[in-house]
Design an enzyme around this catalytic site. Structure first.
Site, PDB file in Angstrom:
ATOM      1  N   CYS A 200     -19.392  10.866  16.185  1.00 23.90           N
ATOM      2  CA  CYS A 200     -20.444  10.008  15.637  1.00 23.90           C
ATOM      3  C   CYS A 200     -21.810  10.595  15.925  1.00 23.90           C
ATOM      4  CB  CYS A 200     -20.358   8.612  16.222  1.00 23.90           C
ATOM      5  SG  CYS A 200     -18.974   7.681  15.557  1.00 23.90           S
ATOM      6  N   CYS A 360     -26.771  24.863  18.069  1.00 22.30           N
ATOM      7  CA  CYS A 360     -26.460  23.608  17.365  1.00 22.30           C
ATOM      8  C   CYS A 360     -26.994  22.475  18.227  1.00 22.30           C
ATOM      9  CB  CYS A 360     -24.952  23.476  17.118  1.00 22.30           C
ATOM     10  SG  CYS A 360     -23.958  23.384  18.621  1.00 22.30           S
TER      11      CYS A 360
END
Ligand SMILES: [Zn+2]
Length: 402
Positions: A200, A360
């Site tokens: 999520c 990232c």
């Protein structure tokens, strides 16, 4: 198929309780006996996050006598979009404490038990023991498999739910309660390959989806505790919020299930982190010796400005994430473009000597991409450990985190 109630009724309800629960008492399927069962029930909710927030509040309001909260984390501002049991003034506080306070406000008659520790193999059996039912609101595969296995070994049924963007799923797993009923491993024998399914935190979740799935979990919990209706055992409920569509699929017990099958191979708790592989073997190999810190990156960026160093910094996150925060000078090339090969064509040529530096959010996706880039011949490519999260924490706290 209806089942006998999981819990025996309490001796009586007080006058206050009769007043409070009157709208339950006049439902024939609940009634005085059902409400007394809820009063006697001990339910453990794992996680006071997206699913745990509505689950805890509704279980408390419904009059579940003892509510356990297993949660080790603290409230972050990015939780408030969906984790409605916490408020603005709770940011930075332990979620378990914040949740316990909200429950006391919703229903002071509930006995709250706080387990403010991260569930692991050493404590999971001890924490689960004594509960009639578990509501699983975890958001990662390692914990999900651990919950499934521990609940099976202890013979405790549980209600599972999961959410992602606009999609939700829920089911009830009770293989020790109902003959022929499946467990989570019957449905999902193996976790998805590491890096394939975004969490999520990476992929996002519609806040209100938590209420849709969390309330389904409470609905099933109340049915199990009181014996009302037909619980979703052997059924997978799938919700598509974009299409506003609910589907119900049959889930059968897998005779070859590693846990509840005929010849089980999982006969005790296993190493769930390894089983779910937070990072693939290739990525771990690539990252070993090719990981730099954000402090090193900061130095490299200065040298690049001064013209004494040449490298390209590539952010492999998604465009939506890049809009929230970024490392200055990073170029966006999402991980998917490396998986399909199109990003490799945009890299500086290997002969140019320009080093490739990847980052990232936290260092998992960039390690996966690093394996691809090194495999393509960029031997000196590196990635940034801790990713943009570490950059914001250590170098540039003026940017928001997520
Ligand atoms: Zn199974």
């Amino acid at each position: 198929m209806s089942l006998p109630a999981l819990v025996e009724p309490a001796a009586e309800l007080s006058v206050d309780e009769v007043r409070r629960y009157s709208r339950h008492l006049i439902i024939p399927d609940v009634g005085m006996t059902g409400q007394k069962r809820l009063k006697n029930a001990k339910v453990l909710v794992i996680g006071a996050g997206g699913l745990g927030s509505p689950a805890l509040l509704y279980l408390a309001a419904a009059g579940v006598g003892t509510l356990g909260i297993a949660e080790f984390d603290e409230v972050d501002e990015s939780n408030l979009q969906r984790q409605i049991i916490h408020g603005q003034s709770d940011v930075g506080r332990p979620k378990a404490v914040s949740a316990a306070e909200s429950i006391a406000e919703a229903n002071p008659l509930v006995n709250v038990v706080v387990h403010a520790e991260r569930l692991d193999n050493d404590n999971v059996m001890r924490i689960f023991e004594g509960y009639d039912l578990i509501v699983d609101g975890t958001d990662n595969f390692a914990t999900r498999y651990m919950v499934n296995d521990a609940a099976y070994f202890l013979g405790i049924p549980y209600v599972w739910g999961s959410i992602y963007r606009f999609d939700g799923q829920a089911s009830v797993f009770a293989p020790t309660l109902v003959e022929g009923a499946p467990c989570y491993r019957c449905l999902y024998p193996e976790p998805p390959p590491p890096g394939m399914v975004p969490s999520c935190a990476e992929g996002g979740v519609l806040g209100v989806l938590c209420a849709s799935i969390g309330s389904i979990q409470v609905n099933e919990a109340i049915k199990l505790l009181t014996g009302a209706g037909d619980p979703a055992i052997g059924k997978l409920v799938i919700y598509d919020a974009l299409e506003l569509e609910w589907r119900k699929l049959k889930v059968r017990k897998d005779p070859n299930c590693a846990l509840c099958g005929e010849n089980p191979t999982v006969t005790g708790l296993i190493d769930y982190e390894t089983f779910c592989g937070a990072i693939s073997e290739e990525a771990a190999d690539a990252a070993a010796g090719s990981t730099i810190s954000v402090t090193q990156l900061e130095g490299m960026l200065k040298e690049r400005e001064e013209g004494t160093r040449d490298f390209v910094l590539i952010d492999v996150r998604e465009p939506n994430e890049y809009e929230i925060n970024k490392i200055p000078g990073a170029v966006l090339m999402p991980k998917g473009d490396f998986l399909n090969g199109s990003a490799l064509e945009q890299l500086p040529s290997i002969d140019s000597g320009t080093q490739v530096v990847l980052h990232c959010k936290s260092g998992v996706r960039s390690a996966e991409v690093l394996a691809i880039v090194q495999g393509a011949g960029y031997d000196d490519a590196v990635h940034v450990g801790g990713g943009v999260v570490a950059w914001v924490n250590q170098i540039d706290p003026s940017q928001p985190s997520y």
